[in-house]
Write a protein that holds these residues in place. Structure first.
Motif, PDB file in Angstrom:
ATOM      1  N   ALA A   1     -22.850 -32.372   8.744  1.00 17.97           N
ATOM      2  CA  ALA A   1     -22.678 -33.824   8.841  1.00 17.97           C
ATOM      3  C   ALA A   1     -22.207 -34.273  10.226  1.00 17.97           C
ATOM      4  O   ALA A   1     -22.074 -35.464  10.478  1.00 17.97           O
ATOM      5  N   SER A   2     -21.959 -33.340  11.134  1.00 22.85           N
ATOM      6  CA  SER A   2     -21.506 -33.678  12.484  1.00 22.85           C
ATOM      7  C   SER A   2     -22.630 -34.344  13.280  1.00 22.85           C
ATOM      8  O   SER A   2     -23.808 -34.213  12.947  1.00 22.85           O
ATOM      9  N   ILE A   3     -22.243 -35.003  14.351  1.00 20.43           N
ATOM     10  CA  ILE A   3     -23.218 -35.662  15.217  1.00 20.43           C
ATOM     11  C   ILE A   3     -24.173 -34.636  15.825  1.00 20.43           C
ATOM     12  O   ILE A   3     -25.361 -34.896  15.972  1.00 20.43           O
ATOM     13  N   GLN A   4     -23.645 -33.481  16.191  1.00 18.76           N
ATOM     14  CA  GLN A   4     -24.482 -32.402  16.693  1.00 18.76           C
ATOM     15  C   GLN A   4     -23.974 -31.084  16.120  1.00 18.76           C
ATOM     16  O   GLN A   4     -22.808 -30.948  15.810  1.00 18.76           O
ATOM     17  N   GLN A   5     -24.865 -30.125  15.968  1.00 23.31           N
ATOM     18  CA  GLN A   5     -24.492 -28.842  15.381  1.00 23.31           C
ATOM     19  C   GLN A   5     -24.250 -27.769  16.432  1.00 23.31           C
ATOM     20  O   GLN A   5     -23.729 -26.704  16.121  1.00 23.31           O
ATOM     21  N   VAL A   6     -24.639 -28.030  17.672  1.00 23.12           N
ATOM     22  CA  VAL A   6     -24.474 -27.070  18.767  1.00 23.12           C
ATOM     23  C   VAL A   6     -23.894 -27.827  19.956  1.00 23.12           C
ATOM     24  O   VAL A   6     -24.256 -28.973  20.199  1.00 23.12           O
ATOM     25  N   ILE A   7     -23.006 -27.164  20.689  1.00 27.27           N
ATOM     26  CA  ILE A   7     -22.428 -27.777  21.886  1.00 27.27           C
ATOM     27  C   ILE A   7     -22.380 -26.741  22.999  1.00 27.27           C
ATOM     28  O   ILE A   7     -22.218 -25.544  22.732  1.00 27.27           O
ATOM     29  N   THR A   8     -22.558 -27.202  24.213  1.00 28.66           N
ATOM     30  CA  THR A   8     -22.475 -26.308  25.364  1.00 28.66           C
ATOM     31  C   THR A   8     -21.140 -26.525  26.069  1.00 28.66           C
ATOM     32  O   THR A   8     -20.450 -27.524  25.833  1.00 28.66           O
ATOM     33  N   ILE A   9     -20.799 -25.605  26.944  1.00 29.93           N
ATOM     34  CA  ILE A   9     -19.563 -25.719  27.718  1.00 29.93           C
ATOM     35  C   ILE A   9     -19.594 -26.982  28.580  1.00 29.93           C
ATOM     36  O   ILE A   9     -18.581 -27.684  28.696  1.00 29.93           O
TER      37      ILE A   9
ATOM     38  N   GLY B   1      -2.799 -24.329  10.444  1.00 27.59           N
ATOM     39  CA  GLY B   1      -3.633 -23.942   9.312  1.00 27.59           C
ATOM     40  C   GLY B   1      -4.169 -25.107   8.498  1.00 27.59           C
ATOM     41  O   GLY B   1      -5.030 -24.913   7.642  1.00 27.59           O
ATOM     42  N   ARG B   2      -3.674 -26.295   8.742  1.00 29.04           N
ATOM     43  CA  ARG B   2      -4.176 -27.453   8.008  1.00 29.04           C
ATOM     44  C   ARG B   2      -5.562 -27.842   8.517  1.00 29.04           C
ATOM     45  O   ARG B   2      -5.917 -27.558   9.651  1.00 29.04           O
ATOM     46  N   VAL B   3      -6.298 -28.532   7.652  1.00 25.70           N
ATOM     47  CA  VAL B   3      -7.667 -28.930   7.986  1.00 25.70           C
ATOM     48  C   VAL B   3      -7.776 -30.449   7.908  1.00 25.70           C
ATOM     49  O   VAL B   3      -7.298 -31.067   6.959  1.00 25.70           O
ATOM     50  N   MET B   4      -8.391 -31.042   8.924  1.00 31.38           N
ATOM     51  CA  MET B   4      -8.661 -32.474   8.948  1.00 31.38           C
ATOM     52  C   MET B   4     -10.177 -32.658   9.012  1.00 31.38           C
ATOM     53  O   MET B   4     -10.854 -31.984   9.784  1.00 31.38           O
ATOM     54  N   TYR B   5     -10.675 -33.572   8.183  1.00 31.57           N
ATOM     55  CA  TYR B   5     -12.111 -33.809   8.107  1.00 31.57           C
ATOM     56  C   TYR B   5     -12.446 -35.122   8.795  1.00 31.57           C
ATOM     57  O   TYR B   5     -11.977 -36.171   8.392  1.00 31.57           O
ATOM     58  N   TYR B   6     -13.275 -35.081   9.808  1.00 31.47           N
ATOM     59  CA  TYR B   6     -13.668 -36.263  10.556  1.00 31.47           C
ATOM     60  C   TYR B   6     -15.105 -36.669  10.258  1.00 31.47           C
ATOM     61  O   TYR B   6     -15.600 -37.605  10.845  1.00 31.47           O
ATOM     62  N   TYR B   7     -15.773 -35.969   9.385  1.00 32.35           N
ATOM     63  CA  TYR B   7     -17.156 -36.282   9.064  1.00 32.35           C
ATOM     64  C   TYR B   7     -17.214 -37.033   7.734  1.00 32.35           C
ATOM     65  O   TYR B   7     -16.323 -36.880   6.895  1.00 32.35           O
ATOM     66  N   PRO B   8     -18.258 -37.848   7.556  1.00 33.32           N
ATOM     67  CA  PRO B   8     -18.378 -38.585   6.290  1.00 33.32           C
ATOM     68  C   PRO B   8     -18.716 -37.637   5.148  1.00 33.32           C
ATOM     69  O   PRO B   8     -19.602 -36.808   5.265  1.00 33.32           O
ATOM     70  N   LYS B   9     -17.964 -37.768   4.076  1.00 31.97           N
ATOM     71  CA  LYS B   9     -18.214 -36.928   2.895  1.00 31.97           C
ATOM     72  C   LYS B   9     -19.133 -37.666   1.937  1.00 31.97           C
ATOM     73  O   LYS B   9     -19.095 -38.865   1.813  1.00 31.97           O
ATOM     74  N   LYS B  10     -19.956 -36.891   1.268  1.00 29.27           N
ATOM     75  CA  LYS B  10     -20.917 -37.485   0.327  1.00 29.27           C
ATOM     76  C   LYS B  10     -20.350 -37.518  -1.063  1.00 29.27           C
ATOM     77  O   LYS B  10     -19.519 -36.857  -1.472  1.00 29.27           O
TER      78      LYS B  10
END
Length: 140
Positions: A12-20, A131-140
């Motif tokens: 659900a991210s804007i892009q699935q791959v990122i470069t340096i 160790g906590r997780v934060m979700y920034y993507y829209p959930k379905k």
């Protein structure tokens, strides 16, 4: 002992791959917007918001770089890299922020800020140092 936080790029991210280079551009964008905020407030906020220089070693080209603190008493180093996890069916790319043994509490706070900014920009899944997780993507 070093600690790491991860921004995972999910489907659900804007892009699935990122470069340096894209990652450096995001950090430079962060520095530019915080500089503009400081100008609006008549305060030199740029150095407080992004107190680092981006440095890359020859052997790390395309894999990782480090942020070196401008004031070594307050901020020392944050290592920033990219990688991928491979499952049987798919691969998931991630951005890793690592605090070294000599990193300060200021480094940890800034790394958390950078992680949250990047996760919100890319709509990723942020796994914090604690160790906590934060979700920034829209959930379905």
């Amino acid at each position: 002992m070093s600690q790491s936080a991860y921004v995972k790029l999910v489907p659900a991210s804007i892009q699935q791959v990122i470069t340096i280079d894209e990652l450096k551009d995001l950090l430079l964008y962060y520095r530019s917007i915080t500089t503009k905020t400081g100008e609006q407030l008549s305060w030199e906020y740029a150095e407080a918001a992004f107190p680092y220089t981006i440095e890359e070693k020859e052997e790390a080209k395309g894999k990782w770089f480090y942020l070196k603190g401008l004031d070594q008493r307050k901020n020392k180093y944050i290592l920033v890299g990219i990688g991928k996890e491979v499952d049987t069916d798919n691969e998931q790319h991630y951005i890793q922020f690592t605090l070294t043994d000599i990193s300060t509490h200021g480094d940890k706070g800034k790394a958390n800020e950078f992680c949250k900014f990047i996760a919100s920009k890319l709509k990723g899944e942020l796994h914090l140092f604690n160790g906590r997780v934060m979700y920034y993507y829209p959930k379905k």
